[in-house]
Design a protein around this motif. Structure first.
Motif, short mmCIF file in Angstrom:
data_model
loop_
_atom_site.label_atom_id
_atom_site.label_comp_id
_atom_site.label_asym_id
_atom_site.label_seq_id
_atom_site.Cartn_x
_atom_site.Cartn_y
_atom_site.Cartn_z
N HIS A 229 0.80 -1.22 0.00
CA HIS A 229 0.00 0.00 0.00
C HIS A 229 0.84 1.29 0.00
CE1 HIS A 229 -3.09 -2.89 0.82
NE2 HIS A 229 -2.63 -3.12 2.04
N ALA A 230 2.14 1.18 -0.26
CA ALA A 230 2.96 2.39 -0.33
C ALA A 230 2.53 3.23 -1.53
CB ALA A 230 4.44 2.01 -0.46
N PHE A 231 2.60 4.54 -1.38
CA PHE A 231 2.28 5.43 -2.50
C PHE A 231 3.23 5.14 -3.66
CE2 PHE A 231 0.77 8.81 0.70
CZ PHE A 231 -0.53 8.32 0.65
N ALA A 232 2.71 5.24 -4.87
CA ALA A 232 3.55 5.09 -6.05
C ALA A 232 4.60 6.20 -6.05
CB ALA A 232 2.70 5.15 -7.31
N GLU A 233 5.82 5.83 -6.33
CA GLU A 233 6.93 6.79 -6.30
C GLU A 233 6.84 7.79 -7.45
OE1 GLU A 233 11.71 6.65 -7.02
OE2 GLU A 233 10.86 5.17 -5.64
N GLN A 234 7.08 9.06 -7.14
CA GLN A 234 7.21 10.11 -8.14
C GLN A 234 8.56 10.79 -7.92
OE1 GLN A 234 3.55 12.58 -8.78
NE2 GLN A 234 2.86 11.52 -6.94
N ALA A 235 9.40 10.76 -8.92
CA ALA A 235 10.73 11.34 -8.79
C ALA A 235 10.67 12.85 -8.91
CB ALA A 235 11.66 10.77 -9.87
N LEU A 236 11.51 13.53 -8.14
CA LEU A 236 11.65 14.97 -8.28
C LEU A 236 12.42 15.26 -9.56
CD1 LEU A 236 11.42 17.84 -6.88
CD2 LEU A 236 13.74 17.41 -6.07
N THR A 237 11.86 16.09 -10.42
CA THR A 237 12.52 16.40 -11.69
C THR A 237 12.97 17.85 -11.79
OG1 THR A 237 10.39 16.90 -12.77
CG2 THR A 237 11.19 14.62 -12.89
N GLY A 238 12.55 18.70 -10.89
CA GLY A 238 12.96 20.10 -10.95
C GLY A 238 12.12 20.96 -10.03
N TRP A 239 12.33 22.27 -10.13
CA TRP A 239 11.65 23.22 -9.25
C TRP A 239 11.16 24.41 -10.05
CZ3 TRP A 239 10.98 21.76 -4.25
CH2 TRP A 239 11.84 20.77 -3.74
N ILE A 240 10.00 24.91 -9.67
CA ILE A 240 9.43 26.12 -10.28
C ILE A 240 9.55 27.25 -9.27
CG2 ILE A 240 7.35 27.18 -11.25
CD1 ILE A 240 6.37 24.28 -11.84
N PRO A 241 10.32 28.31 -9.58
CA PRO A 241 10.49 29.40 -8.61
C PRO A 241 9.23 30.24 -8.46
CG PRO A 241 11.61 29.92 -10.68
CD PRO A 241 11.10 28.51 -10.81
N LEU A 242 8.96 30.65 -7.24
CA LEU A 242 7.79 31.46 -6.90
C LEU A 242 8.22 32.62 -6.01
CD1 LEU A 242 5.51 28.51 -5.69
CD2 LEU A 242 5.48 29.48 -7.98
N THR A 243 7.37 33.64 -5.94
CA THR A 243 7.54 34.70 -4.94
C THR A 243 6.34 34.63 -4.01
OG1 THR A 243 8.73 36.12 -6.49
CG2 THR A 243 7.81 37.16 -4.54
N ASP A 244 6.63 34.57 -2.71
CA ASP A 244 5.59 34.34 -1.71
C ASP A 244 5.48 35.55 -0.78
OD1 ASP A 244 3.73 32.41 -1.24
OD2 ASP A 244 5.00 31.14 0.01
N TYR A 245 4.25 35.81 -0.32
CA TYR A 245 3.99 36.91 0.61
C TYR A 245 3.22 36.37 1.82
CZ TYR A 245 5.14 39.79 -3.43
OH TYR A 245 5.79 40.35 -4.51
N PRO A 246 3.40 36.99 2.99
CA PRO A 246 2.66 36.53 4.18
C PRO A 246 1.21 36.97 4.13
CG PRO A 246 3.92 38.50 4.70
CD PRO A 246 4.28 38.13 3.28
N ASP A 247 0.36 36.29 4.89
CA ASP A 247 -1.03 36.73 4.98
C ASP A 247 -1.14 37.83 6.04
OD1 ASP A 247 -1.11 35.51 7.48
OD2 ASP A 247 -2.15 33.74 6.76
N SER A 248 -2.33 38.39 6.19
CA SER A 248 -2.50 39.55 7.07
C SER A 248 -2.24 39.19 8.53
CB SER A 248 -3.91 40.13 6.92
OG SER A 248 -4.90 39.14 7.17
N GLU A 249 -2.58 37.97 8.94
CA GLU A 249 -2.34 37.59 10.32
C GLU A 249 -0.85 37.42 10.60
OE1 GLU A 249 -3.50 34.10 13.56
OE2 GLU A 249 -4.44 34.12 11.59
N GLU A 250 -0.14 36.88 9.63
CA GLU A 250 1.30 36.68 9.79
C GLU A 250 2.04 38.00 9.97
OE1 GLU A 250 4.20 33.98 10.16
OE2 GLU A 250 3.08 33.23 8.43
#
Length: 242
Positions: A127-148
């Protein structure tokens, strides 16, 4: 999309984040979602301390496979996150898996100088999850929410915070490395049991994104690490409002 002039003004509050790209399993790949973990030759598959069932390997990341600009957010080695997916009601109550330092999850880093002594288990875990290999990364810009931003009021001008609140850029949902946590119930950084300081956010795992799994009612999970006691790590998650 935020206008460029607004992005510039909000830059002091922004953080870089990266969304993982995955593909079919690759033999020998260390960085993966699901599949077989690295384990010591004499180490059995980690089990939940409450229901005693094998925990799923959710993610395994070799720091050498991270984006160059990300540095080594969890140190030099291999991060592993295991989680109990036994959905029997009794186990859910006992496990309290959403809380920090629950015995129904295991989050650890195998240091680089020790990782060569680990091997992928040669047999499949039922019942292990089927393996998915990491192939790369997509860069993002993140901002905090109002509570943070309540925690950063002293470090940024009021005008910057007002601008953030008026445009309401939110932390990105979905699986991601670094950035700002996408809180769904409220800001909840766990404290290190050694120094009592808030732990640092490292990784986000969202329901039904890369993995075929929901945290409660489409909740969102976060991996944290103590900045001082780097060996102390934990996973927590929050439910989305119904």
């Amino acid at each position: 999309m935020l206008p460029e002039e607004i992005k510039l003004k909000l830059a002091p509050l922004s953080r870089s984040a990266w969304r993982p790209r995955t593909g079919p399993a690759v033999p020998g790949a260390r960085s993966k979602f699901g599949g077989l973990p690295l384990l010591r030759p004499d180490e059995s598959w980690p089990c939940c301390a409450h229901c005693h069932q094998p925990m799923q390997l959710f993610v395994q990341l070799d720091s050498g496979d991270l984006p160059a600009d990300a540095g080594q957010p969890f140190g030099d080695g291999v991060l592993q996150v295991f989680y109990c997916t036994n959905m029997e009601e009794e186990c859910e109550v006992l496990c309290q898996a959403h809380l920090p330092f629950s015995e129904a999850s295991l989050t650890r880093v195998i240091p680089r100088d020790q990782a060569q002594g680990f091997d992928a288990l040669p047999i499949n875990q039922p019942h292990a999850f089927a393996e998915q290999a990491l192939t790369g990364w997509i860069p993002l810009t993140d901002y905090p929410d109002s509570e943070e931003t309540a925690a950063v009021n002293d470090r940024h001008p009021e005008g910057t915070l007002a601008l953030l609140h008026s445009h309401r850029p939110a932390p990105r949902p979905g699986d991601k490395l670094l950035g700002w946590p996408h809180w769904v119930e409220g800001v909840a950084y766990p404290s290190c049991p050694c120094c009592q300081q808030p732990m640092q956010f490292v990784l986000q795992l969202d329901s039904s994104d890369t993995l075929p799994f929901c945290f409660g009612y489409y909740g969102c999970a976060h991996v944290f690490q103590c900045e001082t006691h780097r060996e102390i790590m934990t996973l927590t998650w929050e439910n989305r409002p119904m």
